[in-house]
Design a protein around this motif. Structure first.
Motif, PDB file in Angstrom:
ATOM      1  N   ARG A   1       7.142 -40.492  34.566  1.00  0.00           N
ATOM      2  CA  ARG A   1       7.240 -39.718  35.815  1.00  0.00           C
ATOM      3  C   ARG A   1       8.203 -40.372  36.787  1.00  0.00           C
ATOM      4  NH1 ARG A   1       2.146 -39.003  38.535  1.00  0.00           N
ATOM      5  NH2 ARG A   1       3.362 -37.974  40.113  1.00  0.00           N
TER       6      ARG A   1
ATOM      7  N   SER B   1      11.701 -38.715  38.170  1.00  0.00           N
ATOM      8  CA  SER B   1      12.054 -38.694  39.590  1.00  0.00           C
ATOM      9  C   SER B   1      13.402 -39.377  39.817  1.00  0.00           C
ATOM     10  CB  SER B   1      10.958 -39.367  40.410  1.00  0.00           C
ATOM     11  OG  SER B   1      11.302 -39.432  41.764  1.00  0.00           O
TER      12      SER B   1
ATOM     13  N   TYR C   1      16.130 -36.974  38.762  1.00  0.00           N
ATOM     14  CA  TYR C   1      16.238 -35.905  39.747  1.00  0.00           C
ATOM     15  C   TYR C   1      16.886 -36.426  41.026  1.00  0.00           C
ATOM     16  CZ  TYR C   1      14.762 -31.944  42.666  1.00  0.00           C
ATOM     17  OH  TYR C   1      14.740 -30.874  43.518  1.00  0.00           O
TER      18      TYR C   1
ATOM     19  N   TRP D   1       7.982 -34.885  42.420  1.00  0.00           N
ATOM     20  CA  TRP D   1       7.220 -35.534  41.343  1.00  0.00           C
ATOM     21  C   TRP D   1       5.926 -36.155  41.847  1.00  0.00           C
ATOM     22  CZ3 TRP D   1       7.882 -34.874  36.315  1.00  0.00           C
ATOM     23  CH2 TRP D   1       9.061 -34.264  35.912  1.00  0.00           C
TER      24      TRP D   1
END
Length: 171
Positions: free
Chosen positions: A14, A18, A21, A81
């Motif tokens: 995760r 992030s 992104y 996220w």
């Protein structure tokens, strides 16, 4: 013994999602700030004034991260996220700690960039490969820590936690 941090630690996957992104979002930030720099300095070539542009972008990125980390603990990507950065007590970051975290977060890239510089690599593929290897090495280094924390968070005594939005009340 490790300090007890409030909040649940998110998975490395995760945090890396992030991270990717964030990179997409920062492309827009650096594009706009680069355009602003070029307009203000009347820069006509990317090769002329390159050091000034890099310094300007470094400051712009610092302002971006420090502002978001001290105002809610979440950048735009971190909100998407459900991640939040907090200090060792679960409190929002002070400006000083956010600045230290920003500077130390360059540990993601500095070893790879230094190796590219000293090896005198100039091709885009070689530079991208070195950066990818450096990022993967940094992630693998976090896997060695019991709570999977990154080096810059350990040094700054910060932690990324899961921050789910509050549940909506049903009418």
């Amino acid at each position: 013994m490790e300090a007890q941090f409030p909040g649940q630690a998110p998975s490395l996957w995760r945090r890396m999602a992030s991270f990717l992104y964030e990179g997409v979002l920062l492309f827009g930030v650096t594009f706009i700030s680069g355009y602003l720099y070029a307009a203000l300095t009347q820069q006509r070539s990317a090769l002329i004034g390159k050091a000034g542009l890099q310094a300007f972008e470094f400051v712009v990125l610092g302002i971006y991260f420090i502002w978001f980390w001290t105002h809610g603990g979440q950048t735009v990507a971190m909100k998407a996220w459900h991640l939040r950065v907090v200090d060792e007590h679960g409190a929002p970051l002070s400006q000083g700690r956010a600045l230290a975290r920003y500077l130390l977060s360059w540990l993601w890239f500095l070893p790879a960039l230094a190796s590219v510089h000293f090896a005198e690599l100039h091709g885009g593929g070689a530079i991208a490969g070195a950066l990818l290897a450096g990022v993967l090495g940094y992630v693998l280094l976090a896997r060695l820590h019991p709570s999977r924390q990154f080096l810059h968070d350990l040094l700054c005594r910060t932690r990324v936690i899961t921050q789910r939005p509050p549940a909506r009340k049903k009418p």
